[in-house]
Design a protein around this motif. Structure first.
Motif, PDB file in Angstrom:
ATOM      1  N   ASP A  66     -20.249  13.614  21.569  1.00 42.45           N
ATOM      2  CA  ASP A  66     -21.038  14.668  20.931  1.00 42.45           C
ATOM      3  C   ASP A  66     -20.176  15.865  20.552  1.00 42.45           C
ATOM      4  O   ASP A  66     -20.513  16.626  19.665  1.00 42.45           O
ATOM      5  CB  ASP A  66     -22.190  15.102  21.841  1.00 42.45           C
ATOM      6  N   GLY A  67     -19.047  16.048  21.254  1.00 44.67           N
ATOM      7  CA  GLY A  67     -18.205  17.187  20.947  1.00 44.67           C
ATOM      8  C   GLY A  67     -17.025  17.323  21.887  1.00 44.67           C
ATOM      9  O   GLY A  67     -16.713  16.420  22.656  1.00 44.67           O
ATOM     10  N   LYS A  99     -18.833  20.020  17.281  1.00 43.95           N
ATOM     11  CA  LYS A  99     -19.362  20.898  18.320  1.00 43.95           C
ATOM     12  C   LYS A  99     -18.301  21.109  19.397  1.00 43.95           C
ATOM     13  O   LYS A  99     -17.657  20.163  19.840  1.00 43.95           O
ATOM     14  CB  LYS A  99     -20.599  20.285  18.963  1.00 43.95           C
ATOM     15  N   LYS A 131     -19.697  13.331  26.040  1.00 41.94           N
ATOM     16  CA  LYS A 131     -20.885  12.704  25.461  1.00 41.94           C
ATOM     17  C   LYS A 131     -21.992  13.695  25.160  1.00 41.94           C
ATOM     18  O   LYS A 131     -22.793  13.484  24.255  1.00 41.94           O
ATOM     19  CB  LYS A 131     -21.421  11.624  26.395  1.00 41.94           C
ATOM     20  N   GLU A 132     -22.065  14.781  25.943  1.00 44.28           N
ATOM     21  CA  GLU A 132     -23.139  15.753  25.731  1.00 44.28           C
ATOM     22  C   GLU A 132     -22.787  17.094  26.360  1.00 44.28           C
ATOM     23  O   GLU A 132     -21.929  17.183  27.235  1.00 44.28           O
ATOM     24  CB  GLU A 132     -24.453  15.244  26.308  1.00 44.28           C
ATOM     25  N   PRO A 183     -19.356   6.909  22.583  1.00 43.03           N
ATOM     26  CA  PRO A 183     -20.087   7.938  21.819  1.00 43.03           C
ATOM     27  C   PRO A 183     -19.651   9.341  22.271  1.00 43.03           C
ATOM     28  O   PRO A 183     -19.506   9.593  23.459  1.00 43.03           O
ATOM     29  CB  PRO A 183     -21.551   7.702  22.182  1.00 43.03           C
ATOM     30  N   GLU A 188     -20.148  25.537  16.679  1.00 42.00           N
ATOM     31  CA  GLU A 188     -20.048  24.419  15.746  1.00 42.00           C
ATOM     32  C   GLU A 188     -19.323  24.863  14.488  1.00 42.00           C
ATOM     33  O   GLU A 188     -19.584  25.931  13.944  1.00 42.00           O
ATOM     34  CB  GLU A 188     -21.434  23.886  15.392  1.00 42.00           C
TER      35      GLU A 188
END
Length: 106
Positions: A24-25, A61, A46-47, A22, A56
Motif C-alpha cells: 500500500d505504501g 503513499k 501492506k497497510e 501487495p 501522498e
C-alpha cells in the motif's frame, strides 16, 4: 510535512511495482540507534497503522508514525545514483549532527 523528490518517488514506485507482495505504501520512521543517536528506517508495507500520518505524492503513499513525525518534519527524501552506491538520502532540518553515512542523526 516531508518532501519527496522525483528521483525518490520513482525509486519507490519501482520497488512497489517489483514487489511480490501487495503493497500500500512506504513506511518511514526514526528509531533510537545509529552512530549519531537516531537512525532512519524505511520499508514497503501492506497497510497504514491507525496512528500514521499519510503523505501522498504521485500516487505513492508514505506512512509516518506519530513518534517520528516531529523528528522528520521538513525533511527532504531523495534517491541518489552515484558510483559509490545508490540509495535514499535524508536532508533533515531537525538534525543537529549526522554521521558520515547519512543514515543517522542527532
Amino acid at each position: 510535512m516531508i518532501h519527496i523528490t522525483d528521483s525518490a518517488l520513482n525509486a519507490v514506485q519501482s520497488a512497489i511495482t517489483g514487489s511480490s507482495e501487495p503493497v500500500d505504501g512506504l513506511r518511514i520512521m526514526v528509531e533510537a540507534g545509529g552512530c549519531a543517536g537516531y537512525q532512519y528506517k524505511m520499508g514497503l508495507v501492506k497497510e497504514a497503522s491507525p496512528d500514521d500520518t499519510v503523505v501522498e505524492r504521485g500516487g505513492v503513499k508514505v506512512f509516518i508514525d506519530n513518534s517520528s513525525h516531529e523528528l522528520l518534519a521538513g525533511t527532504t527524501i531523495d534517491y541518489v545514483v552515484a558510483i559509490q552506491g545508490s540509495g535514499f538520502t535524508f536532508d533533515n532540518p531537525n538534525a543537529q549532527s549526522s554521521c558520515s553515512c547519512g543514515k543517522s542523526f542527532g
